[in-house]
Design an enzyme around this catalytic site. Sequence first.
Site, PDB file in Angstrom:
ATOM      1  N   ASP A   1      -4.167  27.467 -10.788  1.00 23.85           N
ATOM      2  CA  ASP A   1      -5.617  27.722 -10.819  1.00 23.85           C
ATOM      3  C   ASP A   1      -6.181  27.410 -12.202  1.00 23.85           C
ATOM      4  O   ASP A   1      -7.237  26.788 -12.338  1.00 23.85           O
ATOM      5  CB  ASP A   1      -5.925  29.203 -10.562  1.00 23.85           C
ATOM      6  CG  ASP A   1      -5.518  29.639  -9.167  1.00 23.85           C
ATOM      7  OD1 ASP A   1      -5.358  28.769  -8.301  1.00 23.85           O
ATOM      8  OD2 ASP A   1      -5.371  30.855  -8.966  1.00 23.85           O
TER       9      ASP A   1
ATOM     10  N   THR B   1       1.254   4.390   5.643  1.00 23.76           N
ATOM     11  CA  THR B   1      -0.040   3.865   6.067  1.00 23.76           C
ATOM     12  C   THR B   1       0.088   2.924   7.266  1.00 23.76           C
ATOM     13  O   THR B   1      -0.908   2.368   7.708  1.00 23.76           O
ATOM     14  CB  THR B   1      -0.737   3.125   4.920  1.00 23.76           C
ATOM     15  OG1 THR B   1       0.213   2.276   4.273  1.00 23.76           O
ATOM     16  CG2 THR B   1      -1.278   4.110   3.899  1.00 23.76           C
TER      17      THR B   1
ATOM     18  N   GLU C   1      -5.944  36.559  -4.044  1.00 29.93           N
ATOM     19  CA  GLU C   1      -6.586  35.696  -3.044  1.00 29.93           C
ATOM     20  C   GLU C   1      -7.986  36.206  -2.715  1.00 29.93           C
ATOM     21  O   GLU C   1      -8.908  35.415  -2.501  1.00 29.93           O
ATOM     22  CB  GLU C   1      -5.736  35.604  -1.772  1.00 29.93           C
ATOM     23  CG  GLU C   1      -4.299  35.130  -1.960  1.00 29.93           C
ATOM     24  CD  GLU C   1      -4.163  33.861  -2.784  1.00 29.93           C
ATOM     25  OE1 GLU C   1      -5.105  33.053  -2.808  1.00 29.93           O
ATOM     26  OE2 GLU C   1      -3.107  33.693  -3.425  1.00 29.93           O
TER      27      GLU C   1
ATOM     28  N   GLY D   1       0.844  -1.192   0.000  1.00 25.57           N
ATOM     29  CA  GLY D   1       0.000   0.000   0.000  1.00 25.57           C
ATOM     30  C   GLY D   1       0.873   1.233   0.000  1.00 25.57           C
ATOM     31  O   GLY D   1       2.097   1.136   0.092  1.00 25.57           O
TER      32      GLY D   1
HETATM   33  P1  ADP Z   1       4.664   2.655   6.217  1.00 18.77           P
HETATM   34  O1  ADP Z   1       5.603   1.620   6.729  1.00 18.77           O
HETATM   35  O2  ADP Z   1       3.388   2.103   5.703  1.00 18.77           O
HETATM   36  O3  ADP Z   1       5.279   3.605   5.272  1.00 18.77           O
HETATM   37  P2  ADP Z   1       4.891   3.600   8.886  1.00 18.77           P
HETATM   38  O4  ADP Z   1       4.505   2.418   9.682  1.00 18.77           O
HETATM   39  O5  ADP Z   1       6.340   3.856   8.730  1.00 18.77           O
HETATM   40  O6  ADP Z   1       4.201   3.540   7.462  1.00 18.77           O
HETATM   41  O7  ADP Z   1       4.163   4.873   9.498  1.00 18.77           O
HETATM   42  C1  ADP Z   1       4.887   5.963   9.996  1.00 18.77           C
HETATM   43  C2  ADP Z   1       4.237   6.538  11.226  1.00 18.77           C
HETATM   44  O8  ADP Z   1       2.948   7.056  10.920  1.00 18.77           O
HETATM   45  C3  ADP Z   1       3.969   5.501  12.282  1.00 18.77           C
HETATM   46  O9  ADP Z   1       5.096   5.340  13.102  1.00 18.77           O
HETATM   47  C4  ADP Z   1       2.790   6.099  13.037  1.00 18.77           C
HETATM   48  O10 ADP Z   1       3.206   7.089  13.934  1.00 18.77           O
HETATM   49  C5  ADP Z   1       2.007   6.759  11.947  1.00 18.77           C
HETATM   50  N1  ADP Z   1       0.997   5.852  11.384  1.00 18.77           N
HETATM   51  C6  ADP Z   1       0.909   5.464  10.092  1.00 18.77           C
HETATM   52  N2  ADP Z   1      -0.124   4.638   9.901  1.00 18.77           N
HETATM   53  C7  ADP Z   1      -0.718   4.482  11.096  1.00 18.77           C
HETATM   54  C8  ADP Z   1      -1.843   3.733  11.555  1.00 18.77           C
HETATM   55  N3  ADP Z   1      -2.558   2.983  10.705  1.00 18.77           N
HETATM   56  N4  ADP Z   1      -2.183   3.809  12.853  1.00 18.77           N
HETATM   57  C9  ADP Z   1      -1.457   4.573  13.703  1.00 18.77           C
HETATM   58  N5  ADP Z   1      -0.396   5.290  13.343  1.00 18.77           N
HETATM   59  C10 ADP Z   1      -0.014   5.261  12.059  1.00 18.77           C
HETATM   60 ZN    ZN Z   2      -4.953  31.423  -7.201  1.00 16.49          ZN
END
Ligand code: ADP
Ligand code: ZN
Length: 550
Positions: free
Chosen positions: A477, A186, A400, A182
């Site tokens: 824009d 995430t 703006e 993904g």
């Molecule tokens: P990925 O490995 O998918 O790139 P990470 O696990 O490195 O994402 O996410 C980085 C930080 O973002 C995590 O340490 C956390 O603080 C926050 N984070 C990202 N996704 C979540 C989630 N689903 N729930 C809670 N915190 C999240």
């Molecule tokens: Zn503009």
Amino acid sequence: MQGKRGWGLMVFAMIGVVLILCLMDGAGRQAVPISYGDFWQMAEDGQIESVILGNGDTWQAVLQDGTQAVTPNPRSADGKERLLALDIDVKEQENALPPLALGLIALGAVALLSRSRGKGALGLQAYASIHADERIPDIGFDDVAVSDDTMRNMRDLVSFLQKPETYKRYGARCPKGVLLYGPPGTGKTLLAKALAGEAKRAFFAMSGADFVQVYVGVGASRVREVFKKARAAGGGVIFIDEIDAIGKKRDNGNDEREQTLNALLTEMSGFSGGDGIIVLAATNRLDTIDPALLREGRFDRRIEIGLPDYEERLKILRVHARNKPMSENVSLENLAHQTALFSGAQLETLLNEAAIRAARREAGRIGPEDIDEAFCAVTVGEARPGNMSESEKHITAYHEAGHALMTHCMQPDARITRLTIIPSSRGAAGYAMSVQPDRLLHTKSQLTAMICAALGGRAAEEMLLGQENVTTGAASDLKKAREIAAAMASEFAMGETGDAAKDQQQIFQSAFDCTRACLRDNRERLDRLAQALMEKETLLEQEIDQILTS
Ligand code: ADP
Ligand code: ZN
Ligand code: MG
């Protein structure tokens, strides 16, 4: 958004979400490409102010004179260290929305996704060494918010890790490899770690990128070493981040990678799963993975971790608000609504930025104003005052104000939350931010209203300066207005002639005419708004409303 729907349907999935529409006005500057050699020369001469590192093809740099530049990304592991040693401000791209994203957020969601998906801004999250992390992590599933589906899958794995003998006794084949895929940020890494923590097992992390970049010549033996350690520890979670770096479809044969990959495949077929070892791998580009990795007995379980939907965003915000003193005036529900398309990492960054602001003020609690400022910092960039001449300020204020007035006239249920003529660190000269109401469908006139709001800036410039003196500030824009008109003409068949090109032109032109007329009719309000902007530089919702409704 959830993967079930597929990326391509994003536009439709987006409808029905409260959108923050930000008309960001770049000064129309293009980043200047510089060679890698020149880049370091300039870095050493102190000509570079900041660099944004990512996993894309280029690094983005801002020079001392404010020029934006790009240089090829060497993908070497010590780049960051070298930059830091030269006192250059280094940012990692992971937690930033791509600058273009906001302007496009309404209709260009697909474009945004393909950008962020393709790029995989995971970058230089280097695991200094694979030995670093083999303790039991002190986080668990309470610290991660993912979909219920994903969580069910993960809970399954916990019992495999905890009671491998039981499964073995019953002759059940344990899962060996699970591939999490993904967009970046995430929570894939977090989830892997939380799995180990939840199961109270050791966590061994390594990154595919390291094998190719850092451990030249030793990739294969490192892989064997990690598995050996995991066995010695009586099982655990082995996490391989950015597995695409070693598990790419075999193209023109990179020996190092082949050997590392083969070692991994051998190790994976060597253990029975009854050993209590689970290998988790993460990638943001499933399509490039060597099919050999996906075969039975290898990474045969795949879990998609998509961008969070509203409920998941709320959960993520709650997780990260837990250790922060939030004022009761802050509504996380509201914030979850306003953060469509944010990743978990971006949500975390947002709350962290808000906390920093509250701490700076020593406010006791994190208030709505901290959240608001943090939101701007994360989306549009930090305010970076100075650097604008009086006449540029004057033009930008009218520009703006033009957006705001058109939004006010044409989109009566949108809220205009912020107008500013303070340049931002992402190269905007100013911006107008509005919150659009929740809608399932958009009518033709609502789409037209969006075009008018986008064109309000250019039309105001025209009125102030004349056709001859309009600026490059309206580039994004205009692009956006054209995109909406194009979608109306083709996808939504909202034109009159049925000839898409002709219809697009007609829709665009009549919206432009309508915008000009509306500004002319409201000249006095436009002047007042622009005047207030020049005096205060930033106006918030209440002040804007007051001027527009008086
Ligand atoms: P990925 O490995 O998918 O790139 P990470 O696990 O490195 O994402 O996410 C980085 C930080 O973002 C995590 O340490 C956390 O603080 C926050 N984070 C990202 N996704 C979540 C989630 N689903 N729930 C809670 N915190 C999240
Ligand atoms: Zn503009
Ligand atoms: Mg990660």
